[in-house]
Design a protein around this motif. Structure first.
Motif, PDB file in Angstrom:
ATOM      1  N   UNK A   1       0.838  -1.210   0.000  1.00 32.17           N
ATOM      2  CA  UNK A   1       0.000   0.000   0.000  1.00 32.17           C
ATOM      3  C   UNK A   1       0.871   1.256   0.000  1.00 32.17           C
ATOM      4  N   UNK A   2       0.435   2.299  -0.691  1.00 32.46           N
ATOM      5  CA  UNK A   2       1.227   3.528  -0.749  1.00 32.46           C
ATOM      6  C   UNK A   2       1.072   4.359   0.514  1.00 32.46           C
ATOM      7  N   UNK A   3      -0.050   4.170   1.259  1.00 37.16           N
ATOM      8  CA  UNK A   3      -0.286   4.926   2.484  1.00 37.16           C
ATOM      9  C   UNK A   3      -0.635   3.954   3.611  1.00 37.16           C
ATOM     10  N   UNK A   4       0.075   4.077   4.725  1.00 39.73           N
ATOM     11  CA  UNK A   4      -0.209   3.269   5.904  1.00 39.73           C
ATOM     12  C   UNK A   4      -0.291   4.185   7.112  1.00 39.73           C
ATOM     13  N   UNK A   5      -1.219   3.861   7.992  1.00 38.26           N
ATOM     14  CA  UNK A   5      -1.343   4.583   9.262  1.00 38.26           C
ATOM     15  C   UNK A   5      -1.139   3.586  10.401  1.00 38.26           C
ATOM     16  N   UNK A   6      -0.119   3.820  11.182  1.00 37.28           N
ATOM     17  CA  UNK A   6       0.177   2.970  12.338  1.00 37.28           C
ATOM     18  C   UNK A   6      -0.430   3.658  13.554  1.00 37.28           C
ATOM     19  N   UNK A   7      -1.388   3.002  14.183  1.00 41.76           N
ATOM     20  CA  UNK A   7      -2.216   3.680  15.183  1.00 41.76           C
ATOM     21  C   UNK A   7      -2.147   3.014  16.556  1.00 41.76           C
ATOM     22  N   UNK A   8      -2.358   3.839  17.581  1.00 41.03           N
ATOM     23  CA  UNK A   8      -2.572   3.344  18.929  1.00 41.03           C
ATOM     24  C   UNK A   8      -1.336   3.103  19.763  1.00 41.03           C
ATOM     25  N   UNK A   9      -0.155   3.154  19.169  1.00 44.89           N
ATOM     26  CA  UNK A   9       1.073   2.873  19.910  1.00 44.89           C
ATOM     27  C   UNK A   9       1.557   4.102  20.664  1.00 44.89           C
ATOM     28  N   UNK A  10       2.466   3.886  21.597  1.00 39.18           N
ATOM     29  CA  UNK A  10       3.221   4.978  22.208  1.00 39.18           C
ATOM     30  C   UNK A  10       4.415   5.253  21.308  1.00 39.18           C
ATOM     31  N   UNK A  11       4.627   6.515  20.958  1.00 42.74           N
ATOM     32  CA  UNK A  11       5.674   6.893  20.018  1.00 42.74           C
ATOM     33  C   UNK A  11       6.853   7.531  20.748  1.00 42.74           C
ATOM     34  N   UNK A  12       8.037   6.949  20.585  1.00 43.56           N
ATOM     35  CA  UNK A  12       9.293   7.543  21.041  1.00 43.56           C
ATOM     36  C   UNK A  12      10.012   7.994  19.780  1.00 43.56           C
ATOM     37  N   UNK A  13      10.062   9.310  19.552  1.00 40.14           N
ATOM     38  CA  UNK A  13      10.505   9.788  18.240  1.00 40.14           C
ATOM     39  C   UNK A  13      12.019   9.893  18.099  1.00 40.14           C
ATOM     40  N   UNK A  14      12.770   9.699  19.179  1.00 38.76           N
ATOM     41  CA  UNK A  14      14.229   9.735  19.100  1.00 38.76           C
ATOM     42  C   UNK A  14      14.844  11.054  19.514  1.00 38.76           C
ATOM     43  N   UNK A  15      14.045  12.063  19.728  1.00 36.02           N
ATOM     44  CA  UNK A  15      14.566  13.380  20.097  1.00 36.02           C
ATOM     45  C   UNK A  15      14.708  13.585  21.600  1.00 36.02           C
ATOM     46  N   UNK A  16      14.267  12.626  22.381  1.00 31.29           N
ATOM     47  CA  UNK A  16      14.336  12.766  23.828  1.00 31.29           C
ATOM     48  C   UNK A  16      13.113  13.424  24.427  1.00 31.29           C
ATOM     49  N   UNK A  17      12.116  13.687  23.609  1.00 31.93           N
ATOM     50  CA  UNK A  17      10.883  14.295  24.102  1.00 31.93           C
ATOM     51  C   UNK A  17      10.054  13.253  24.863  1.00 31.93           C
ATOM     52  N   UNK A  18       9.065  13.722  25.574  1.00 31.54           N
ATOM     53  CA  UNK A  18       8.167  12.817  26.284  1.00 31.54           C
ATOM     54  C   UNK A  18       7.472  11.906  25.283  1.00 31.54           C
ATOM     55  N   UNK A  19       7.451  10.598  25.528  1.00 31.39           N
ATOM     56  CA  UNK A  19       6.760   9.686  24.605  1.00 31.39           C
ATOM     57  C   UNK A  19       5.300  10.087  24.415  1.00 31.39           C
ATOM     58  N   UNK A  20       4.818   9.884  23.209  1.00 26.90           N
ATOM     59  CA  UNK A  20       3.457  10.272  22.860  1.00 26.90           C
ATOM     60  C   UNK A  20       2.554   9.051  22.937  1.00 26.90           C
ATOM     61  N   UNK A  21       1.597   9.077  23.842  1.00 26.23           N
ATOM     62  CA  UNK A  21       0.639   7.977  23.962  1.00 26.23           C
ATOM     63  C   UNK A  21      -0.413   8.087  22.862  1.00 26.23           C
ATOM     64  N   UNK A  22      -0.954   6.944  22.468  1.00 26.58           N
ATOM     65  CA  UNK A  22      -1.996   6.892  21.438  1.00 26.58           C
ATOM     66  C   UNK A  22      -1.608   7.745  20.238  1.00 26.58           C
ATOM     67  N   UNK A  23      -0.461   7.421  19.683  1.00 17.23           N
ATOM     68  CA  UNK A  23       0.069   8.191  18.559  1.00 17.23           C
ATOM     69  C   UNK A  23      -0.336   7.566  17.229  1.00 17.23           C
ATOM     70  N   UNK A  24      -0.218   8.373  16.192  1.00 20.60           N
ATOM     71  CA  UNK A  24      -0.392   7.893  14.818  1.00 20.60           C
ATOM     72  C   UNK A  24       0.854   8.235  14.027  1.00 20.60           C
TER      73      UNK A  24
END
Length: 418
Positions: free
Chosen positions: A28-51
């Motif tokens: 698929x050309x577009x995918x949405x990964x939903x519901x996870x906690x996101x740790x983006x690598x910048x050291x920011x607070x993890x994002x709950x229920x991220x997309x």
């Protein structure tokens, strides 16, 4: 019998390759990964229920679900209860084949900076990834590790690797604990000057603090191993900071020199066993090999110096020197992919926090290698290279092993045991 044996090995290799390869057709050309906690690598607070929204292998958006609009035609990948981290970057490995790159990816290492002796297929893989997401770890290459005999030879060897379009130049300045000649300063200075004249950076293999200081003074760009003979001092630390040179500890390289004096505990880990080289395992468990390791002067010396290397990592990190996770995996007994996970854990043992250790294997490694425009963090415009975990590594760094899935360019590579 030899022909049958060779055929069996070939078929086994093909089967292994097929198991680690994921077809990229009809994705698929577009995918949405939903519901996870996101740790983006910048050291920011993890994002709950991220997309995490991905289109054609690139991140379109990464953030709270309420702030990311998912197109109607997107495939949704539900990841509730999971944790997403950036793909791991090995800032010092050795890729001798594309199969190795698939093994790295199977353990969540999505980019490898290979510092020497890559095969033509690895060069071809590096070239191909410029136009399409690979079905294995991304790779950057150094070509042959240079070992010139004179300044003139140094300039000739640099010209040769430059013609091969390497990403960095690699040299060794080490006497292998006094058992072999060490590259002379006038020669490595010629390598560094010639490389810089061609716009190439120089990574250095070293052991001793005095060599590290002189190499920095000569203009070396990347310290690819720990200083292991003595504690780093203020002069070296300040020189690293002034030059903005990164430091790759490769603690697991030291472990690999002595750990096979007996059968290591990780040989029973299901994650390790999922993709480990069984021939290497068999060699490591030979009684004669283990006895040789126990009685090896060099192995025991490296073992004794590992605490020095670990203290140096902590001291340099606390001083602000950029640390890039690396392992020197590739040679026999240095298991690609799995050793990177152990390296991250060892960095925490050395005194880094889980957040800092993870950053050293993602954002900071990417910055050190000048590839942070493409990988290292999860942000709009970056390659969609990430790992899905069952639990947060920020809570317990060993959770880095609890891998649910690995994605490169938005395509799933392989599912690992849970």
């Amino acid at each position: 019998m030899r022909l049958q044996s060779a055929l069996s090995r070939l078929l086994a290799s093909a089967a292994s390759l097929a198991a680690l390869t994921v077809p990229v057709a009809a994705q698929p050309s577009v995918r949405a990964f939903t519901g996870a906690t996101l740790i983006d690598g910048n050291g920011d607070t993890p994002i709950a229920n991220a997309t995490l929204l991905v289109r054609d292998g690139r991140i379109v958006a990464a953030g709270p679900a309420a702030r990311v609009t998912i197109p109607a035609n997107a495939e949704r990948v539900a990841l509730a209860g999971k944790v997403i981290i950036p793909g791991l970057i090995n800032a010092h490995g050795h890729a001798s084949s594309v199969v190795n790159l698939r093994t790295y990816a199977a353990y969540g290492v999505t980019t490898v900076y290979s510092l020497g002796d890559e095969t033509p297929d690895v060069f071809a893989a590096r070239d191909a990834q410029r136009t399409a997401a690979p079905s294995h770890a991304r790779v950057y290459v150094a070509g042959p590790v240079l070992n010139p005999s004179s300044p003139d030879d140094a300039r000739a060897q640099v010209a040769a690797v430059a013609d091969r379009k390497v990403d960095i130049v690699k040299i060794r300045v080490d006497d292998n604990l006094g058992t072999s000649p060490k590259m002379k300063p006038e020669i490595y200075r010629a390598v560094i000057d010639a490389a810089h004249a061609r716009g190439l950076r120089v990574a250095v293999h070293l052991y001793y603090l005095d060599d590290a200081k002189d190499l920095l003074a000569a203009g070396a760009d990347y310290v690819a191993h720990s200083v292991r003979d003595q504690p780093v001092d203020a002069a070296f630390t300040q020189a690293m900071l002034r030059a903005n040179v990164c430091y790759s500890p490769t603690l697991m390289r030291e472990v690999s020199t002595y750990v096979y004096e007996s059968t290591p505990a990780f040989f029973k880990d299901s994650l390790f066993l999922a993709h480990a080289n069984r021939e290497w395992m068999a060699t490591a468990q030979q009684p004669a090999r283990q006895e040789a390791t126990r009685t090896s002067v060099s192995a025991q010396r490296y073992k004794a110096q590992l605490p020095v290397a670990m203290r140096n990592v902590k001291a340099l990190h606390q001083a602000g020197v950029p640390i890039a996770m690396g392992t020197d995996t590739g040679p026999v007994g240095r298991f690609q992919g799995y050793f990177e996970l152990m390296e991250i854990e060892m960095m925490v043992d050395a005194g880094l926090t889980p957040t800092q250790a993870l950053q050293s294997a993602t954002r900071d490694a990417a910055r050190c290698l000048k590839i942070d425009g493409d990988v290292g963090t999860l942000a709009a415009g970056k390659a969609a290279d990430f790992v899905v975990l069952d639990a947060s590594p920020l809570e317990r760094i060993s959770n880095i092993r609890r891998q649910h899935s690995v994605w490169i360019g938005g395509v799933r590579m392989v599912s690992l045991p849970q």
